[in-house]
Design a protein around this motif. Sequence first.
Motif, PDB file in Angstrom:
ATOM      1  N   GLY A 213       0.724  -1.235   0.095  1.00 30.63           N
ATOM      2  CA  GLY A 213      -0.074  -0.057  -0.153  1.00 30.63           C
ATOM      3  C   GLY A 213       0.799   1.255   0.074  1.00 30.63           C
ATOM      4  O   GLY A 213       0.477   2.086  -0.810  1.00 30.63           O
ATOM      5  N   GLU A 214       1.750   1.224   0.756  1.00 31.91           N
ATOM      6  CA  GLU A 214       2.815   2.316   0.865  1.00 31.91           C
ATOM      7  C   GLU A 214       3.532   2.607  -0.606  1.00 31.91           C
ATOM      8  O   GLU A 214       3.695   3.735  -1.124  1.00 31.91           O
ATOM      9  CB  GLU A 214       4.078   2.178   2.059  1.00 31.91           C
ATOM     10  CG  GLU A 214       3.386   2.416   3.405  1.00 31.91           C
ATOM     11  CD  GLU A 214       4.456   2.149   4.380  1.00 31.91           C
ATOM     12  OE1 GLU A 214       5.746   2.363   4.202  1.00 31.91           O
ATOM     13  OE2 GLU A 214       4.056   1.703   5.663  1.00 31.91           O
ATOM     14  N   ARG A 216       2.439   1.940  -3.567  1.00 29.22           N
ATOM     15  CA  ARG A 216       1.479   2.360  -4.486  1.00 29.22           C
ATOM     16  C   ARG A 216       1.285   3.800  -4.175  1.00 29.22           C
ATOM     17  O   ARG A 216       1.201   4.514  -5.266  1.00 29.22           O
ATOM     18  CB  ARG A 216       0.083   1.780  -4.279  1.00 29.22           C
ATOM     19  CG  ARG A 216       0.212   0.410  -4.899  1.00 29.22           C
ATOM     20  CD  ARG A 216      -1.116  -0.293  -4.641  1.00 29.22           C
ATOM     21  NE  ARG A 216      -0.975  -1.874  -5.411  1.00 29.22           N
ATOM     22  CZ  ARG A 216      -1.740  -2.837  -5.038  1.00 29.22           C
ATOM     23  NH1 ARG A 216      -2.767  -2.703  -4.043  1.00 29.22           N
ATOM     24  NH2 ARG A 216      -1.564  -4.146  -5.323  1.00 29.22           N
ATOM     25  N   GLU A 217       1.189   4.273  -2.984  1.00 28.68           N
ATOM     26  CA  GLU A 217       1.150   5.963  -2.932  1.00 28.68           C
ATOM     27  C   GLU A 217       2.457   6.469  -3.438  1.00 28.68           C
ATOM     28  O   GLU A 217       2.340   7.585  -4.124  1.00 28.68           O
ATOM     29  CB  GLU A 217       0.872   6.122  -1.354  1.00 28.68           C
ATOM     30  CG  GLU A 217      -0.349   5.681  -0.545  1.00 28.68           C
ATOM     31  CD  GLU A 217      -1.426   6.329  -1.305  1.00 28.68           C
ATOM     32  OE1 GLU A 217      -1.216   7.675  -1.426  1.00 28.68           O
ATOM     33  OE2 GLU A 217      -2.418   5.792  -1.623  1.00 28.68           O
ATOM     34  N   TYR A 218       3.584   5.957  -3.179  1.00 31.98           N
ATOM     35  CA  TYR A 218       4.911   6.522  -3.555  1.00 31.98           C
ATOM     36  C   TYR A 218       4.775   6.538  -5.209  1.00 31.98           C
ATOM     37  O   TYR A 218       5.259   7.625  -5.743  1.00 31.98           O
ATOM     38  CB  TYR A 218       6.207   5.831  -3.018  1.00 31.98           C
ATOM     39  CG  TYR A 218       6.595   5.978  -1.878  1.00 31.98           C
ATOM     40  CD1 TYR A 218       6.785   7.464  -1.395  1.00 31.98           C
ATOM     41  CD2 TYR A 218       6.564   4.995  -0.848  1.00 31.98           C
ATOM     42  CE1 TYR A 218       7.193   7.571   0.088  1.00 31.98           C
ATOM     43  CE2 TYR A 218       6.765   5.236   0.438  1.00 31.98           C
ATOM     44  CZ  TYR A 218       7.231   6.560   0.860  1.00 31.98           C
ATOM     45  OH  TYR A 218       7.668   6.992   2.024  1.00 31.98           O
ATOM     46  N   LYS A 220       2.353   7.010  -7.213  1.00 30.30           N
ATOM     47  CA  LYS A 220       1.518   8.298  -7.428  1.00 30.30           C
ATOM     48  C   LYS A 220       2.216   9.497  -8.029  1.00 30.30           C
ATOM     49  O   LYS A 220       1.773  10.059  -8.749  1.00 30.30           O
ATOM     50  CB  LYS A 220       0.556   8.314  -6.695  1.00 30.30           C
ATOM     51  CG  LYS A 220      -0.689   7.147  -6.235  1.00 30.30           C
ATOM     52  CD  LYS A 220      -1.546   7.356  -5.527  1.00 30.30           C
ATOM     53  CE  LYS A 220      -2.620   6.317  -5.406  1.00 30.30           C
ATOM     54  NZ  LYS A 220      -3.654   6.671  -4.375  1.00 30.30           N
TER      55      LYS A 220
END
Length: 296
Positions: A213-214, A216-218, A220
């Motif tokens: 999850g982390e 995937r945020e990066y 973006k």
Amino acid sequence: MELGIKRNSGLTYALKYAAKVLKQGIGISKHEVYKRFGGKSPLIHSYSTFNRYMGIAKEFVNWAKEQGVNRLDKVQYEHVRDFLLSKSEYCSMRTLKVNASALRKFFETVGREDIAERIGEDYQEIYSKGRAPGRALAFAHPERVISLLKEDVHKVIAELQLLTGARIGDIKKIQVLPEEKKVVITKSKGGRTREIDCSDRPEKFERIKELVGELREYLKGSSWSSIREGYYRDLRQAVCRSGEIYTGSHAFRVNYVKERLRELRERGYSEKEALQIIEYEIGHSRIEMSAYYSRG
């Protein structure tokens, strides 16, 4: 060959044009094409080579756009050289040689023979910058190496490699299946799909899910290629500070095998049974490779 592309075409169009031209050689004998073009085929004759070369060309195009270069006529040889040398941090000599060949073919196809010729002239120097082939060694203290990484996103990548045994190219492909407590990596090396059953390690699975999850945020906010390049530089420096031997990020993969072997043996599996499980989890087709990693 008459070109259907202009020198000031966009790089995205150039990529599509090159793919359209080069794939014409697939299914045609090299001998026939050699005769037609006077000894040297300008085409590609196998799907595997086509996919690999176009993947490298696409990677370069994305990298060039990040540098603000969007048109074919704006590409300078220095851009190509910088791209190739940036990969020398983590590519073997053999892989770097393939990258140079792919870009040479790409620029020949889109009418930038000037760049293709320069790649040819510097060919040996470029691929000699790659890492000499050698065996990856496990880190004695992988958690310490991770703690010494400067960027948080790099810590996420390193920990994912340690907990899943993933190759660096597979990190962004990791998917988690919460109900089954499984980690899935599609289209890994050789086109294989890796599946790791973590039902016996629920705490590690939850950590993997959190890390995915982390990441995937990066992703973006930054491209994977730029994150990966920074990761290798950061990792090399962290390993140096830790006093360990640097053999690339593959070391975390070796750590995974050694730790997984220990876990399975403690649960009562024989060494052969444990290595067969690990063979499937790390995406190798031979149990000998799992055994090889376990001795790293």
